[in-house]
Design a protein around this motif. Structure first.
Motif, PDB file in Angstrom:
ATOM      1  N   ALA A 301      37.381   2.590   1.696  1.00  0.00           N
ATOM      2  CA  ALA A 301      37.821   1.317   2.282  1.00  0.00           C
ATOM      3  C   ALA A 301      36.638   0.509   2.809  1.00  0.00           C
ATOM      4  N   GLY A 302      35.539   1.180   3.146  1.00  0.00           N
ATOM      5  CA  GLY A 302      34.393   0.448   3.679  1.00  0.00           C
ATOM      6  C   GLY A 302      33.307   0.168   2.646  1.00  0.00           C
ATOM      7  N   MET A 303      33.540   0.502   1.390  1.00  0.00           N
ATOM      8  CA  MET A 303      32.463   0.386   0.400  1.00  0.00           C
ATOM      9  C   MET A 303      32.414  -0.985  -0.256  1.00  0.00           C
ATOM     10  N   ARG A 304      31.203  -1.467  -0.468  1.00  0.00           N
ATOM     11  CA  ARG A 304      31.018  -2.746  -1.147  1.00  0.00           C
ATOM     12  C   ARG A 304      31.489  -2.631  -2.606  1.00  0.00           C
ATOM     13  N   GLY A 305      32.200  -3.654  -3.070  1.00  0.00           N
ATOM     14  CA  GLY A 305      32.678  -3.645  -4.458  1.00  0.00           C
ATOM     15  C   GLY A 305      34.107  -3.138  -4.581  1.00  0.00           C
ATOM     16  N   VAL A 306      34.597  -2.472  -3.535  1.00  0.00           N
ATOM     17  CA  VAL A 306      35.977  -1.968  -3.576  1.00  0.00           C
ATOM     18  C   VAL A 306      36.885  -3.050  -2.991  1.00  0.00           C
ATOM     19  N   GLU A 307      37.766  -3.601  -3.822  1.00  0.00           N
ATOM     20  CA  GLU A 307      38.573  -4.735  -3.375  1.00  0.00           C
ATOM     21  C   GLU A 307      39.830  -4.286  -2.640  1.00  0.00           C
ATOM     22  N   ARG A 308      40.301  -3.088  -2.979  1.00  0.00           N
ATOM     23  CA  ARG A 308      41.520  -2.620  -2.335  1.00  0.00           C
ATOM     24  C   ARG A 308      41.608  -1.110  -2.504  1.00  0.00           C
ATOM     25  N   VAL A 309      42.037  -0.421  -1.446  1.00  0.00           N
ATOM     26  CA  VAL A 309      42.288   1.027  -1.539  1.00  0.00           C
ATOM     27  C   VAL A 309      43.768   1.230  -1.240  1.00  0.00           C
ATOM     28  N   THR A 310      44.446   1.983  -2.094  1.00  0.00           N
ATOM     29  CA  THR A 310      45.865   2.226  -1.856  1.00  0.00           C
ATOM     30  C   THR A 310      46.083   3.715  -1.659  1.00  0.00           C
ATOM     31  N   TYR A 311      46.379   4.066  -0.423  1.00  0.00           N
ATOM     32  CA  TYR A 311      46.681   5.449  -0.064  1.00  0.00           C
ATOM     33  C   TYR A 311      47.586   5.396   1.169  1.00  0.00           C
ATOM     34  N   PRO A 312      48.781   5.951   1.070  1.00  0.00           N
ATOM     35  CA  PRO A 312      49.725   5.783   2.188  1.00  0.00           C
ATOM     36  C   PRO A 312      49.298   6.484   3.474  1.00  0.00           C
ATOM     37  N   GLY A 313      48.243   7.286   3.424  1.00  0.00           N
ATOM     38  CA  GLY A 313      47.735   7.896   4.647  1.00  0.00           C
ATOM     39  C   GLY A 313      46.906   6.920   5.484  1.00  0.00           C
ATOM     40  N   LEU A 314      46.533   5.767   4.905  1.00  0.00           N
ATOM     41  CA  LEU A 314      45.769   4.770   5.670  1.00  0.00           C
ATOM     42  C   LEU A 314      46.744   3.943   6.516  1.00  0.00           C
ATOM     43  N   PRO A 315      46.419   3.735   7.807  1.00  0.00           N
ATOM     44  CA  PRO A 315      47.348   2.979   8.675  1.00  0.00           C
ATOM     45  C   PRO A 315      47.620   1.567   8.149  1.00  0.00           C
ATOM     46  N   SER A 316      46.693   1.002   7.363  1.00  0.00           N
ATOM     47  CA  SER A 316      46.884  -0.358   6.852  1.00  0.00           C
ATOM     48  C   SER A 316      47.859  -0.392   5.672  1.00  0.00           C
ATOM     49  N   ASP A 317      48.218   0.769   5.121  1.00  0.00           N
ATOM     50  CA  ASP A 317      49.066   0.792   3.924  1.00  0.00           C
ATOM     51  C   ASP A 317      50.491   0.350   4.268  1.00  0.00           C
ATOM     52  N   ARG A 318      51.111  -0.404   3.337  1.00  0.00           N
ATOM     53  CA  ARG A 318      52.460  -0.932   3.624  1.00  0.00           C
ATOM     54  C   ARG A 318      53.508   0.173   3.745  1.00  0.00           C
ATOM     55  N   PHE A 319      53.239   1.354   3.208  1.00  0.00           N
ATOM     56  CA  PHE A 319      54.220   2.442   3.299  1.00  0.00           C
ATOM     57  C   PHE A 319      53.774   3.544   4.268  1.00  0.00           C
ATOM     58  N   HIS A 320      52.778   3.231   5.107  1.00  0.00           N
ATOM     59  CA  HIS A 320      52.191   4.266   5.964  1.00  0.00           C
ATOM     60  C   HIS A 320      53.235   5.015   6.804  1.00  0.00           C
ATOM     61  N   GLU A 321      54.047   4.244   7.510  1.00  0.00           N
ATOM     62  CA  GLU A 321      54.963   4.860   8.470  1.00  0.00           C
ATOM     63  C   GLU A 321      55.968   5.794   7.785  1.00  0.00           C
ATOM     64  N   ILE A 322      56.604   5.290   6.722  1.00  0.00           N
ATOM     65  CA  ILE A 322      57.618   6.112   6.048  1.00  0.00           C
ATOM     66  C   ILE A 322      56.957   7.297   5.318  1.00  0.00           C
ATOM     67  N   ALA A 323      55.762   7.074   4.784  1.00  0.00           N
ATOM     68  CA  ALA A 323      55.077   8.163   4.064  1.00  0.00           C
ATOM     69  C   ALA A 323      54.713   9.287   5.028  1.00  0.00           C
ATOM     70  N   VAL A 324      54.202   8.943   6.198  1.00  0.00           N
ATOM     71  CA  VAL A 324      53.815   9.964   7.177  1.00  0.00           C
ATOM     72  C   VAL A 324      55.061  10.710   7.670  1.00  0.00           C
ATOM     73  N   ARG A 325      56.145   9.976   7.858  1.00  0.00           N
ATOM     74  CA  ARG A 325      57.394  10.606   8.309  1.00  0.00           C
ATOM     75  C   ARG A 325      57.891  11.609   7.272  1.00  0.00           C
ATOM     76  N   GLN A 326      57.767  11.249   5.998  1.00  0.00           N
ATOM     77  CA  GLN A 326      58.320  12.125   4.953  1.00  0.00           C
ATOM     78  C   GLN A 326      57.342  13.197   4.475  1.00  0.00           C
ATOM     79  N   PHE A 327      56.047  12.839   4.448  1.00  0.00           N
ATOM     80  CA  PHE A 327      55.085  13.713   3.755  1.00  0.00           C
ATOM     81  C   PHE A 327      53.916  14.191   4.628  1.00  0.00           C
ATOM     82  N   GLY A 328      53.883  13.797   5.914  1.00  0.00           N
ATOM     83  CA  GLY A 328      52.791  14.229   6.783  1.00  0.00           C
ATOM     84  C   GLY A 328      51.624  13.243   6.791  1.00  0.00           C
ATOM     85  N   ALA A 329      50.638  13.523   7.656  1.00  0.00           N
ATOM     86  CA  ALA A 329      49.558  12.563   7.928  1.00  0.00           C
ATOM     87  C   ALA A 329      48.634  12.335   6.732  1.00  0.00           C
TER      88      ALA A 329
END
Ligand SMILES: *Cc1c(COP(=O)(O)O)cnc(C)c1O
Length: 422
Positions: A301-329
């Motif tokens: 997420a902090g690297m130059r050239g990376v435009e977007r990182v999608t991983y539900p474990g990141l708090p910024s992810d749109r599915f973070h809350e439900i993913a953590v509830r169902q699948f852990g941190a």
């Protein structure tokens, strides 16, 4: 059992063989045979008519495969587990057991490529209709269900879109409408995601992935929790009657006594042995790989050239809350990231030294792939876009290496692929 029930790994390891081995072998032997010999014609009749548990033919049952199935059944608390020779075979068995010409399946367009093709092409030719809903909106799912719906089917984290549905909410819709909820849970192993607790009736796993450990063979599991009232399905209610079983066993009876025997896609003993061994180390491998995936996602997420990182474990992810509830941190060991173009993605991939260019998920080795040009490469561009696949996305399956080594490899490949502008 006295005291606290055993954890997942102890349960798997403690599963005994059904007959003691003459040599006292501590792991289950690989029974590499097609047929079985009987002492009498009467015993043969009992086995062939399903009135004894003796094995008759290895297309139908085999002691090594059965031991693997029993370990999974004990560890998941399922009614039945059927091991097949690929994840796709398990998905095909699911729909052939539930469906018929005129039936429909309500699912998402965000599907594994072959599952999409199975539904839209192979099964469509036999009169099974596929309806696409937005699984993150239970209302849109409810709107598509009618009296001919044989299942609601979804993947618990879609690949590569990384979309996460609220399974309890979906299951409430399914219960109310009398339709079974079937989920492909390949992305999160069953010791972490307890599918039954979220209202999943039938679980499908590509055991090629996490379970196998080291990606040594292809396999699939079809797990029936016995939670659905098949009285809602005229096809399966008739099967329960024909086989003289309880309504809750109707799916398993139709599957094991008919579909499975006719299709002939049972797991082979060698693969069952390898995947059973994988099951023994699943918990430790998954804990390590998923923790590393979270670290890699943070680093990316902090690297130059990376435009977007999608991983539900990141708090910024749109599915973070439900993913953590169902699948852990640390929800799984797969993530995606976007670079500026397909060309930059190729340059990046070609510079990787540690991470391998390969498909597959959850090998011990980390793997990178460009889904647009490979897994979905033969789909028309409009279909790929409708499935939300982007030519700028790279999918990374995180293995057992150190996060530091993976981030170093990604860093060096990125700086070569997207040199500083100006
Ligand atoms: C790999 C995969 C499949 C297909 O499994 P195979 O074992 O390759 O047949 C199905 N669903 C998902 C989510 C997968 O990752």
């Amino acid at each position: 059992m006295d005291g606290k029930p055993w954890g997942f790994t102890a349960t798997v390891l403690a599963e005994p063989c059904d007959k003691s081995d003459p040599h006292g072998a501590l792991s289950v032997p690989v029974y590499q045979n097609a047929a079985y010999e009987f002492s009498t014609a009467e015993a043969m009749e009992l086995a062939f008519t399903g009135r004894s548990a003796d094995h008759a033919y290895s297309r139908i049952t085999n002691p090594t495969v059965e031991h693997f199935e029993r370990r999974v059944r004990r560890a998941t608390g399922a009614l039945s587990v059927t091991a097949l020779n690929s994840g796709m075979a398990a998905i095909t068995h699911l729909f052939l057991t539930l469906g018929r010409a005129g039936a429909n399946v309500v699912t998402s367009p965000h599907l594994f490529g072959n599952t999409y093709s199975l539904l839209r092409s192979t099964l469509a030719d036999f009169g099974v209709e596929t309806r696409f809903a937005d699984m993150t909106d239970p209302g849109s799912v409810a709107a598509l269900i009618d009296k001919d719906t044989c299942a609601v089917f979804l993947e618990i984290i879609t690949n590569p879109q990384m979309e996460v549905a609220d399974l309890a909410a979906l299951s409430a819709v399914c219960r109310e409408r009398g339709v079974p909820l079937a989920a492909d849970t390949t992305i999160i192993p069953f010791h972490v995601f307890r599918a039954r607790d979220f209202g999943v009736d039938i679980e499908i796993v590509s055991s090629t992935k996490y379970l196998s450990g080291g990606a040594t063979g292809i396999g699939g599991l079809l797990i029936d929790y016995g939670t659905f009232d098949w009285g809602h399905s005229s096809k399966l209610a008739a099967a329960a009657k024909a086989y003289g079983v309880d309504m809750r066993e109707a799916f398993t009876a139709k599957l094991r006594r008919e579909i499975h025997r006719n299709l002939g896609a049972y797991m082979t003993p060698q693969v069952a042995y390898q995947q059973s061994l994988g099951l023994e180390t699943l918990e430790v491998r998954y804990a390590r790989a998923s923790r590393t995936a979270l670290e890699v996602a943070r680093g990316l997420a902090g690297m130059r050239g990376v435009e977007r990182v999608t991983y539900p474990g990141l708090p910024s992810d749109r599915f973070h809350e439900i993913a953590v509830r169902q699948f852990g941190a640390a929800p799984g060991a797969m993530l995606t990231f976007d670079l500026s173009s397909q060309q930059v993605c190729y340059a990046f991939m070609n510079r990787l030294r540690l991470i391998r260019r390969a498909t597959n998920l959850f090998d011990n080795k980390s793997l990178a792939i460009h889904p647009w040009s490979t897994i979905f490469g033969t789909f028309p561009e409009a279909v790929r876009l409708s499935m939300d696949i982007s030519p700028c996305t790279i999918r990374l399956s995180v293995g057992l290496e150190d996060a530091e080594d993976l981030l170093a490899d990604i860093g060096q490949a990125l700086s070569a692929a997207s040199p500083e502008r100006g």
